[in-house]
Design an enzyme around this catalytic site. Structure first.
Site, PDB file in Angstrom:
ATOM      1  N   HIS A   5     101.760  59.927  32.879  1.00 47.78           N
ATOM      2  CA  HIS A   5     100.938  61.106  33.206  1.00 47.78           C
ATOM      3  C   HIS A   5      99.964  60.775  34.341  1.00 47.78           C
ATOM      4  CE1 HIS A   5     102.329  63.763  30.107  1.00 47.78           C
ATOM      5  NE2 HIS A   5     101.902  63.005  29.102  1.00 47.78           N
TER       6      HIS A   5
ATOM      7  N   HIS B  46     103.805  56.135  28.238  1.00 50.30           N
ATOM      8  CA  HIS B  46     103.726  57.599  28.285  1.00 50.30           C
ATOM      9  C   HIS B  46     102.453  58.061  29.002  1.00 50.30           C
ATOM     10  CE1 HIS B  46     104.641  61.640  26.478  1.00 50.30           C
ATOM     11  NE2 HIS B  46     103.356  61.800  26.718  1.00 50.30           N
ATOM     12  N   GLU B  47     101.308  57.514  28.585  1.00 52.64           N
ATOM     13  CA  GLU B  47     100.042  57.952  29.179  1.00 52.64           C
ATOM     14  C   GLU B  47      99.925  57.484  30.630  1.00 52.64           C
ATOM     15  OE1 GLU B  47      98.297  60.112  27.769  1.00 52.64           O
ATOM     16  OE2 GLU B  47      99.301  59.993  25.825  1.00 52.64           O
TER      17      GLU B  47
ATOM     18  N   GLY C 220      83.736  90.141  25.778  1.00 46.51           N
ATOM     19  CA  GLY C 220      83.957  88.781  26.246  1.00 46.51           C
ATOM     20  C   GLY C 220      84.478  87.895  25.142  1.00 46.51           C
ATOM     21  N   PRO C 221      84.944  86.718  25.492  1.00 45.98           N
ATOM     22  CA  PRO C 221      85.453  85.783  24.486  1.00 45.98           C
ATOM     23  C   PRO C 221      84.374  85.373  23.496  1.00 45.98           C
ATOM     24  CG  PRO C 221      86.053  85.091  26.712  1.00 45.98           C
ATOM     25  CD  PRO C 221      85.051  86.182  26.865  1.00 45.98           C
TER      26      PRO C 221
ATOM     27  N   ASP D  82     103.721  68.325  25.212  1.00 47.59           N
ATOM     28  CA  ASP D  82     103.943  68.484  26.650  1.00 47.59           C
ATOM     29  C   ASP D  82     105.083  69.453  26.930  1.00 47.59           C
ATOM     30  OD1 ASP D  82     101.967  66.591  27.064  1.00 47.59           O
ATOM     31  OD2 ASP D  82     103.387  64.931  27.085  1.00 47.59           O
TER      32      ASP D  82
ATOM     33  N   LYS E  51      77.126  86.911  23.658  1.00 42.63           N
ATOM     34  CA  LYS E  51      76.918  88.368  23.617  1.00 42.63           C
ATOM     35  C   LYS E  51      75.758  88.725  22.692  1.00 42.63           C
ATOM     36  CE  LYS E  51      81.173  89.033  22.322  1.00 42.63           C
ATOM     37  NZ  LYS E  51      81.665  87.637  22.447  1.00 42.63           N
TER      38      LYS E  51
ATOM     39  N   GLY F 135      81.744  83.220  21.596  1.00 41.60           N
ATOM     40  CA  GLY F 135      80.876  82.108  21.971  1.00 41.60           C
ATOM     41  C   GLY F 135      80.268  82.196  23.344  1.00 41.60           C
ATOM     42  N   THR F 136      80.429  83.316  24.063  1.00 44.36           N
ATOM     43  CA  THR F 136      79.884  83.423  25.414  1.00 44.36           C
ATOM     44  C   THR F 136      78.443  83.937  25.443  1.00 44.36           C
ATOM     45  OG1 THR F 136      80.964  85.589  25.572  1.00 44.36           O
ATOM     46  CG2 THR F 136      82.122  83.711  26.534  1.00 44.36           C
TER      47      THR F 136
END
Length: 614
Positions: free
Chosen positions: A424, A420-421, A197-198, A497, A203, A200-201
């Site tokens: 979005h 700009h924001e 698993g990735p 972006d 394990k 920080g999950t």
């Protein structure tokens, strides 16, 4: 010349000089003057002899005063035999002795050598410990840290958000509690279980919870601990680790970061079997084949790079079972937040389900950090408990970075960022199926972000349609489109972006078969990795012609142009809301969704215009 070699040479020079000085001092203390027998008689008659040692050949002794040569000890050949009575008459102590100088000479050489050898061993040991090599006698010993049941301190109740993985590992716990009755029907427990698993999950925490539930010794070691600068040390440590486990059975051996020692063995002239890592891997394979799981030994390992492991490790009979420990879904994130939230004082207004909705893609470690950041923020402002605003601010800090209020923008740049924001936010609100806008800000954050638009997903998504991907591209290009409408000019603020839009468009064409011209064909191999995508993937050998490559580029460009046209059309329709929102954003710097009624107007209006390219 190497600094370490220079240090060793100077150490040898100093040691030799010190040995020579010690020899001179020792010889001076042991200096003995040879006297004629007649002079010896004169000294005795004058009372200058303190004591003597008489043997069959010589007479040696000590003078009360040193001779002209400075010596206080003397030796003379014995001439006449009946001397004891004459010596006693003159007050001289007489003893018989057989002088043996072998031990004295030996010590004069051995003591300095032993002293400098002990000093050298002390210095070498300190340097070796600082370098992580340990002492000479521990080179082949395993570095595994052994935890007993009371020291592990983890249970399945401490692990949340990975219910499927816990269900898989409960079988291991039942076997370790009662190995004898588990195989009554002929079944055998898997020799090895690989947690995949990735990062920080959870394990490692899950492996510790297995040991805590089974109440057995837990041998924990990292894959990198097997690899040292000395050839053969890794293999010796593997043998020693399994020997210790056999003595402590039933037990669990946990190897974290297995990819550090289990990387696929190379081929070709530079991939022979003499590499230290390959010898360590070979020894691990031998040990996996050599132990019987019915003895009560279970091998757990964890990795976030299963694609690079050697196939021999993953075959049946070694790591029989792979358990996926993936990023938690929304319910799992809420459960993890409750586990970590139980350790801090949470306010009554905090809804963990709402916080979980703000954190798609977060791992267990990210969520633990989120709770800690929220608690730190509440502590800094002197609050009695952690509120919902603290969690929202902590999410923004983790996702977007720290606020940079000291980064002052000139009025023109602030106006560009505001448009700009707001572009979005309006495009995201106008398009159906997009995540609702939660917050808009023009406060600089992190390294290069001059503002941000925060969207809050309503649910976890696992499948995304072609239209939804195109809508996401339009949202990303909303900032560039707003700049074009408001200023008839574009800036460098949309660089990130554009990268994301180009990546989405290229994946649609090369991986998902979403272009009508190129057809249902994959032009790029899937990147099966839990880490960041391979940076060299785009430079791999292509399996298509130059003409196809040009068609791919044209298709990508057409998708991006179509998304930009959609953004422009939406913002033209809501130009008044764009201008009003930008002015309001310039005044307040940060706006929440409820503070932007114009977004509600955009959401309740008609849907987006049709795709110009369709």
């Amino acid at each position: 010349m190497n600094r370490k070699i220079q240090l060793n040479i100077w150490y040898v020079v100093v040691a030799v000089l010190a040995l020579m000085l010690f020899q001179d001092w020792w010889i001076a203390r042991q200096e003995v003057e040879t006297l004629p027998y007649s002079e010896f008689q004169s000294l005795v008659n004058s009372g200058k002899v303190k004591d003597v040692h008489v043997d069959s050949r010589r007479i040696s002794g000590t003078l009360r005063e040193p001779t002209r040569g400075g010596a206080t000890r003397f030796v003379t050949n014995r001439v006449d035999q009946p001397v004891s009575d004459w010596l006693v008459r003159h007050g001289v102590t007489v003893t018989g002795a057989i002088e043996d100088t072998f031990l004295r000479n030996l010590l004069s050489w051995m003591l300095p050598i032993l002293f400098f050898f002990a000093l050298w061993m002390f210095v070498f040991r300190r340097v070796a410990e600082r370098q992580g090599m340990g002492g000479l006698m521990s080179i082949g010993k395993s570095k595994a840290r052994v935890y007993m049941e009371k020291e592990v301190g983890a249970r399945f109740d401490d692990v949340a958000g990975v219910d499927e993985a816990k269900a898989e590992l409960k079988e291991i716990v039942d076997f370790l509690k009662d190995p004898g009755s588990y195989g009554r029907l002929g079944a055998r427990i898997p020799k090895g279980v690989l947690l995949v698993g990735p990062a920080g999950t959870g394990k490692t925490l899950l492996a510790r919870a297995v040991a805590g539930e089974a109440r057995v010794p837990f041998f924990s070691i990292s894959g990198s601990d097997f690899v040292e600068m000395f050839v053969g040390v890794g293999a010796a440590r593997v043998r020693d680790l399994f020997d210790q486990a056999r003595k402590a059975k039933p037990c669990i051996i946990f190897v974290d970061e297995l990819d550090a020692m289990g990387r696929a063995r190379g081929v070709g002239p530079f991939g022979g079997g003499h590499d230290e890592k390959e010898q360590t891997l070979n020894q691990l394979l031998v040990e996996l084949d050599g132990f019987d799981p019915r003895e009560g030994i279970v091998l757990l390992a964890a990795t976030n790079r299963p694609e690079i492991l050697d196939p021999a490790l993953l075959r049946a009979g070694r790591f029989d079972r792979q358990v996926l420990v993936d990023r938690p879904d929304r319910q799992g994130r809420a459960a993890i937040l409750r586990v970590h939230g139980a350790k801090v004082r949470i306010g009554a207004d905090v809804d963990m389900d709402a916080v979980a909705a703000l954190t798609p893609g977060f791992t267990g470690a990210d969520l633990a950090n989120l709770v800690n950041e929220a608690a730190l923020r509440a502590t800094r402002r002197g609050a009695d408990s952690v509120t919902a605003d603290d969690f929202t601010a902590a999410v923004e800090r983790i996702v977007a970075g720290i606020e940079k209020r000291s980064r002052l923008l000139n009025p023109r740049d602030r106006e560009v960022v505001a448009y700009h924001e707001m572009g979005h936010a309006i495009v995201a609100t106008a398009l159906p199926g997009m995540d609702p806008v939660h917050k808009v800000s023009i406060i600089p954050r992190g390294v290069g972000a001059l503002g941000y638009t925060m969207q809050r997903p309503t649910e976890d998504r696992f499948l995304i349609s072609r239209q939804e991907l195109k809508d996401r591209m339009a949202v990303l290009l909303g900032g560039r489109a707003a700049e074009t409408l408001a200023f008839d000019e574009i800036s460098t603020g949309a660089a990130d972006d554009l990268n994301k839009v180009t990546d989405i468009a290229r994946n649609m064409v090369t991986r998902f078969g979403m272009d009508a011209t190129l057809g249902q064909v994959t032009y790029e191999s899937p990147r099966q990795t839990f880490l960041a995508e391979n940076a060299l993937a785009h430079y791999a050998d292509r399996e298509f012609s130059e003409r196809t490559a040009r068609e791919i580029d044209c298709a990508v460009r057409a998708l991006v142009s179509s998304a930009f046209s959609i953004s422009l059309e939406i913002l033209r329709r809501y130009r008044r809301q764009l201008d009003d929102g930008a002015r309001l954003l310039l005044q307040r710097e940060t706006l929440l969704r409820e503070e932007l009624p114009l977004l509600q107007d955009a959401a309740t209006s008609s849907a987006a215009p049709p795709d110009p390219s369709s």
